[in-house]
Design a protein around this motif. Structure first.
Motif, PDB file in Angstrom:
ATOM      1  N   ILE A  18       0.874  -1.186   0.000  1.00  0.00           N
ATOM      2  CA  ILE A  18       0.000   0.000   0.000  1.00  0.00           C
ATOM      3  C   ILE A  18       0.905   1.229   0.000  1.00  0.00           C
ATOM      4  CG2 ILE A  18      -1.802   1.257   1.265  1.00  0.00           C
ATOM      5  CD1 ILE A  18      -2.811  -1.448   2.269  1.00  0.00           C
ATOM      6  N   ILE A  19       0.720   2.081  -1.005  1.00  0.00           N
ATOM      7  CA  ILE A  19       1.616   3.239  -1.161  1.00  0.00           C
ATOM      8  C   ILE A  19       1.005   4.451  -0.444  1.00  0.00           C
ATOM      9  CG2 ILE A  19       2.736   4.772  -2.847  1.00  0.00           C
ATOM     10  CD1 ILE A  19       3.640   2.261  -3.898  1.00  0.00           C
ATOM     11  N   PRO A  20       1.726   4.995   0.546  1.00  0.00           N
ATOM     12  CA  PRO A  20       1.185   6.169   1.252  1.00  0.00           C
ATOM     13  C   PRO A  20       1.203   7.423   0.376  1.00  0.00           C
ATOM     14  CG  PRO A  20       3.385   5.614   2.061  1.00  0.00           C
ATOM     15  CD  PRO A  20       3.031   4.566   1.033  1.00  0.00           C
ATOM     16  N   ARG A  21       0.360   8.367   0.723  1.00  0.00           N
ATOM     17  CA  ARG A  21       0.287   9.666   0.042  1.00  0.00           C
ATOM     18  C   ARG A  21       0.094   9.515  -1.474  1.00  0.00           C
ATOM     19  NH1 ARG A  21       4.228   9.437   3.346  1.00  0.00           N
ATOM     20  NH2 ARG A  21       5.822   9.375   1.709  1.00  0.00           N
ATOM     21  N   ALA A  22      -0.715   8.535  -1.864  1.00  0.00           N
ATOM     22  CA  ALA A  22      -1.028   8.353  -3.292  1.00  0.00           C
ATOM     23  C   ALA A  22      -2.480   7.937  -3.408  1.00  0.00           C
ATOM     24  CB  ALA A  22      -0.134   7.276  -3.903  1.00  0.00           C
ATOM     25  N   ALA A  23      -3.084   8.326  -4.531  1.00  0.00           N
ATOM     26  CA  ALA A  23      -4.457   7.891  -4.819  1.00  0.00           C
ATOM     27  C   ALA A  23      -4.398   6.855  -5.946  1.00  0.00           C
ATOM     28  CB  ALA A  23      -5.321   9.100  -5.153  1.00  0.00           C
ATOM     29  N   HIS A  24      -5.175   7.080  -7.034  1.00  0.00           N
ATOM     30  CA  HIS A  24      -5.304   6.034  -8.059  1.00  0.00           C
ATOM     31  C   HIS A  24      -4.048   5.909  -8.932  1.00  0.00           C
ATOM     32  CE1 HIS A  24      -7.716   3.267 -10.384  1.00  0.00           C
ATOM     33  NE2 HIS A  24      -7.661   3.999 -11.479  1.00  0.00           N
TER      34      HIS A  24
END
Ligand code: MLT
Length: 275
Positions: free
Chosen positions: A246-252
């Motif tokens: 899960i990549i933090p500070r990212a959306a789609h």
């Protein structure tokens, strides 16, 4: 079906399945092919191309209907997109590759795996989901196609940018927002509507997940709204041995919003998968 590649400074073109596909092919070693999201193009992978092509052979392609590839006015299906990608690999004499698909690119990877599993060395499913569209989802695709037809691709950019990027990115990275808008506006309506039809008609892939036997990495931006972390967890729970990041500070568009973390995830996945 296959012609000698025509190199211009940036772009290479191939004739595949009766249309022209534009692609980039950089670096040497293990081939990784990157499939972009809707309604973007292969330049969304620029940061992956520049950072990963020192270690790998990085191939990015404008899918049928996008960017510099042909956008014929006729039926689009994800099976056709999968056949185009395999046709491009045939053209390049590549037998097996690692496939990275983000969102619609991931939907296409399920179609690739269904029919051409022997071509897949590893899968990276980023910001995507295995479930088919709901009835409401299909209706929204129809409405979006009407908007594209009536108001053009800039109306699609207005609708999509808020869904693709996090609020923080929209506020603080105007260059990135402009870049995404330019990609969307560069598409023809035939391609946009064609994709919407293809995605609306895609089958459910949840039952396929347990049959995936190649090394698989799942990536999702923690703020992804169109394909949230719960969809990524569902894939990770069903694909044997899959890893989830899960990549933090990212959306789609996690590859554009956090390119370093995205690239590190791909490198460590490949190093574990090929050990
Ligand atoms: C994409 O990013 O490819 C799209 O948001 C996918 C979708 O609309 O389902």
């Amino acid at each position: 079906m296959v012609r000698t590649p025509q190199r211009t400074e940036q772009t290479v073109q191939a004739q595949v399945n009766g249309i022209t596909l534009a692609y980039n092919d950089q670096g040497e070693g293990l081939p990784i092919i990157f499939l972009h999201a809707f309604p973007l193009n292969r330049t969304m992978w620029a940061e992956q191309e520049s950072q990963l092509s020192s270690q790998f052979r990085v191939i990015t392609v404008d899918l049928r209907g996008h960017g510099e590839s042909d956008a014929p006015l006729w039926q689009y299906t994800l099976d056709q997109a999968a056949a185009d990608v395999i046709g491009l690999l045939d053209h390049l004499s590549i037998r097996q590759a690692v496939f990275v698909g983000l969102s619609m690119g991931g939907y296409i990877l399920f179609a690739v795996y269904r029919k051409y599993a022997d071509r897949v060395k590893g899968l990276v499913l980023a910001d995507t989901r295995a479930q088919a569209d709901t009835a409401e989802g299909k209706e929204a695709r129809f409405q979006m196609a009407q908007t594209a037809y009536k108001n053009g691709s800039s109306a699609i950019a207005d609708l999509m940018i808020q869904k693709l990027l996090s609020p923080a990115t929209v506020q603080t990275k105007p260059e990135l927002v402009r870049r995404v808008r330019k990609m969307i506006e560069g598409n023809q309506i035939s391609g946009i509507a064609g994709d919407l039809m293809a995605m609306a008609e895609r089958p459910d892939s949840v039952t396929l997940l347990k049959e995936i036997t190649c090394p698989t990495q799942i990536i999702v931006g923690e703020q992804d709204l169109p394909t949230p972390p719960a969809d990524a967890k569902l894939m990770a729970d069903h694909i044997p041995g899959a890893c989830l990041t899960i990549i933090p500070r990212a959306a789609h568009l996690s590859n554009l919003e956090q390119p370093d973390l995205f690239n590190e995830t791909i490198c460590s996945f490949i190093s574990n998968a090929t050990r």
